[in-house]
Design a protein around this motif. Sequence first.
Motif, PDB file in Angstrom:
ATOM      1  N   VAL A 271       1.226  -0.828  -0.087  1.00  0.00           N
ATOM      2  CA  VAL A 271      -0.151   0.133  -0.329  1.00  0.00           C
ATOM      3  C   VAL A 271       0.562   1.195  -0.169  1.00  0.00           C
ATOM      4  O   VAL A 271       0.518   2.044  -0.763  1.00  0.00           O
ATOM      5  N   PHE A 272       1.907   1.168   1.037  1.00  0.00           N
ATOM      6  CA  PHE A 272       2.703   2.632   1.268  1.00  0.00           C
ATOM      7  C   PHE A 272       3.393   2.856  -0.826  1.00  0.00           C
ATOM      8  O   PHE A 272       3.959   3.581  -0.872  1.00  0.00           O
ATOM      9  N   ALA A 273       3.664   1.455  -0.851  1.00  0.00           N
ATOM     10  CA  ALA A 273       5.329   1.481  -1.999  1.00  0.00           C
ATOM     11  C   ALA A 273       4.579   2.502  -3.143  1.00  0.00           C
ATOM     12  O   ALA A 273       4.746   2.746  -3.604  1.00  0.00           O
ATOM     13  N   THR A 274       3.487   2.005  -3.281  1.00  0.00           N
ATOM     14  CA  THR A 274       2.081   2.454  -4.853  1.00  0.00           C
ATOM     15  C   THR A 274       1.285   3.353  -4.080  1.00  0.00           C
ATOM     16  O   THR A 274       1.375   4.327  -5.425  1.00  0.00           O
ATOM     17  N   ARG A 275       1.412   4.197  -3.236  1.00  0.00           N
ATOM     18  CA  ARG A 275       0.550   4.927  -2.974  1.00  0.00           C
ATOM     19  C   ARG A 275       2.213   6.600  -2.990  1.00  0.00           C
ATOM     20  O   ARG A 275       1.579   7.443  -3.232  1.00  0.00           O
ATOM     21  N   TYR A 276       3.267   6.051  -1.481  1.00  0.00           N
ATOM     22  CA  TYR A 276       4.025   7.077  -1.947  1.00  0.00           C
ATOM     23  C   TYR A 276       5.017   6.782  -2.731  1.00  0.00           C
ATOM     24  O   TYR A 276       6.349   8.004  -2.937  1.00  0.00           O
ATOM     25  N   LEU A 277       4.710   5.837  -4.597  1.00  0.00           N
ATOM     26  CA  LEU A 277       5.772   6.362  -5.149  1.00  0.00           C
ATOM     27  C   LEU A 277       5.742   8.178  -6.241  1.00  0.00           C
ATOM     28  O   LEU A 277       6.713   8.208  -6.120  1.00  0.00           O
ATOM     29  N   ASP A 278       5.041   8.576  -5.143  1.00  0.00           N
ATOM     30  CA  ASP A 278       4.761   9.954  -5.868  1.00  0.00           C
ATOM     31  C   ASP A 278       6.048  11.360  -5.309  1.00  0.00           C
ATOM     32  O   ASP A 278       5.721  12.458  -5.179  1.00  0.00           O
ATOM     33  N   ILE A 279       6.465  10.925  -4.024  1.00  0.00           N
ATOM     34  CA  ILE A 279       7.266  10.998  -2.767  1.00  0.00           C
ATOM     35  C   ILE A 279       8.602  11.257  -3.925  1.00  0.00           C
ATOM     36  O   ILE A 279       8.758  12.457  -3.486  1.00  0.00           O
TER      37      ILE A 279
END
Lengths: 10, 215
Positions: B43-51
Amino acid sequence: GSAVTEHDEL
Amino acid sequence: MNIFRLAGDMTHLASVLVLLLKIHTIKSCAGVSLKTQELYALVFATRYLDIFFNFVSFYNTIMKLIFLGSSFSIVWYIRRHRIVRRSYDKDQDTFRHLFLLLPCLLLALVINERFTFKEVLWTFSLYLEAVAILPQLVLLQRTRNIDNLTGQYVFLLGAYRALYILNWIYRYFTEEHYVHWITWIAGTIQTLLYGDFFYYYFQSWKNNVRLELPA
């Protein structure tokens, strides 16, 4: 402006 | 940022710290679902790709790094740590990842705000987060003895979701153009999943007895 794809939450 | 959002994020942070603390100090992951933790890491890897290409605020970036780091550390502890991994009860934690992953992926491809790579991944992470707690709830129901820290971890996660709903309501009335149907529906479903758990958590707290979920 539209906030449709603005993601400012976690 | 409003007080509900901040309280929600802090509760979320607390939940992760409680879990890491439990695993790190007691060197045990008894009662913790690896399936749920792996799903959260995804979840975090896919969501925070925009980091890398979407700077919102210093606060957001730091929090994203913390959630990415902590979720992958927890998975590493359960899978790889010499002592911790021995306490992992593989036979009880039988929920199938694909069961949740595939429907979320299909749904994200069909229902999204914009059909772009980044947006589909973000939406996928919302759907997946909504159901990622299920393996943990199933495991809690199977485990007769729920230790305090595991109970607190799930309680804090549920509280974080409830606070986010208050944050959306607040923002809806105070900001113009603040409408995020997909986030709201996925988030509400996610919070409802904790309903049962909350009920038994408060019962055990009120009666001062050990938390136990009915089979």
